[in-house]
Design a protein around this motif. Structure first.
Motif: not given
Length: 341
Positions: A167-193
């Motif tokens: 249901a989230y994905l079906a709603k997703g097409v309607e919501l896609l224009p509202q998607v925005s980027k957020v700054p984030v730091r992701l640590r994982h075993e291969k390094g950092v994004f």
């Protein structure tokens, strides 16, 4: 010497899947008894943590097997009931929801409790990985974050009840224009994004909302999450990525996607904005958060052979699910074409 009588506890949600379990409990219990289990049943209630608390009680009481019967939410609750324990019983699932991502991963017949129960008799098992999010908070399929994930909380509860995560994905097409980027730091075993992201997924299985190509090479028992980071919020680019997902999982090689195998993930927002975490389709707290993969944590009965179509009973809910998936794909193509004009 007296042999140990194996005991099984069936924990079932009576309202899942048009009450399909409620109609089949007696026969399921007979099947389990025929496999040598002294079997009893517990019907969940609307009370918070009903399935979780019963799973903990049954595990501490020494039951050898706990069967979770219901949708992904019921399975998640039962897992959360036994995952913190030092001695954990084996688990089996009888999918009675709609999306049934976990059942797809274990290749358990969906929409047919009798056939699902018979998988236990095959005695084929997998030591499954489980995700740990907080103390005593676990997930079995996916953790997600980012603006798109947060927008999907606006999906009406009735639609979610009917069609699950799809249901989230079906709603997703309607919501896609509202998607925005957020700054984030992701640590994982291969390094950092460190950078901007619109969507972050940490998947254990390959199935999300009925789509089995989002993490196409996910393994159930390797102790690794599949970390997927979508680095764009551009609508046309996201539509292109969705089409690559639908076209055999080709998104994993796209430069706008980070695709990483890792045993842990630390998610840290780099702004003052709240970042909510979605665990198996439900709100699961806020970042910062550390996700750990507990390798081979719970032994599940699974159908490691290929399941024939005869083992699946395509009821109206399942047909509706497939129709929504197709509708979603068509809407993505239509919107992409419209924007391309």
């Amino acid at each position: 010497m007296v042999s140990h009588q194996k005991r099984a506890r069936l924990i079932y949600n009576p309202t899942s899947g048009q009450e399909i379990m409620k109609k089949n409990v007696a026969e399921v219990l007979d099947i389990l008894e025929s496999y040598g289990y002294e079997t009893s049943a517990f019907q969940t209630t609307p009370a918070q943590n009903s399935a979780k608390d019963e799973a903990t009680r049954a595990a501490l009481a020494g039951f050898d097997l706990i069967i979770a019967a219901g949708g992904d939410g019921t399975i998640n609750e039962v897992v959360n009931g036994i995952a913190p324990l030092e001695k954990r019983p084996k688990m089996a699932i009888i999918p009675a929801g709609t999306t049934n991502d976990f059942a797809r991963a274990l290749k358990i017949p969906r929409g047919n409790p009798i056939e699902a129960a018979k998988i236990i008799g095959k005695n084929q098992r997998i030591k499954m990985d489980i995700g740990k999010a907080y103390d005593n908070t676990y997930f079995i399929n996916i953790a997600a974050a980012g603006s798109f994930t947060e927008l999907t909380y606006s999906v009406p509860s009735q639609l979610k009840t009917m069609f699950g995560y799809l249901a989230y994905l079906a709603k997703g097409v309607e919501l896609l224009p509202q998607v925005s980027k957020v700054p984030v730091r992701l640590r994982h075993e291969k390094g950092v994004f460190e950078g901007d992201a619109s969507m972050i997924f940490a998947a254990i299985t390959n199935s999300v909302g009925g789509f089995e190509q989002i993490a196409p090479d996910a393994k159930l028992d390797d102790g690794k999450f599949t970390l997927i980071v979508v680095k764009t919020a551009n609508l046309i680019e996201i539509l292109h990525l969705i089409r690559l997902v639908l076209d055999g999982g080709k998104h994993i090689n796209d430069k706008r996607v980070e695709y990483i195998k890792t045993s842990f993930i630390e998610i840290e927002p780099l702004s003052n904005e709240r970042m909510m975490i979605n665990l198996d389709g439900e709100y699961g707290g806020d970042a910062p958060i550390r996700l750990e993969n507990l390798k081979n944590h719970i032994t599940f009965f699974a159908n490691t052979d290929e399941i024939s179509d005869d083992a699946l009973m395509w009821d109206q809910e399942e047909l509706a699910l497939e129709a929504i998936a197709q509708k979603f794909a068509h809407e993505v193509e239509d919107l992409d074409a419209e924007l391309g004009e």
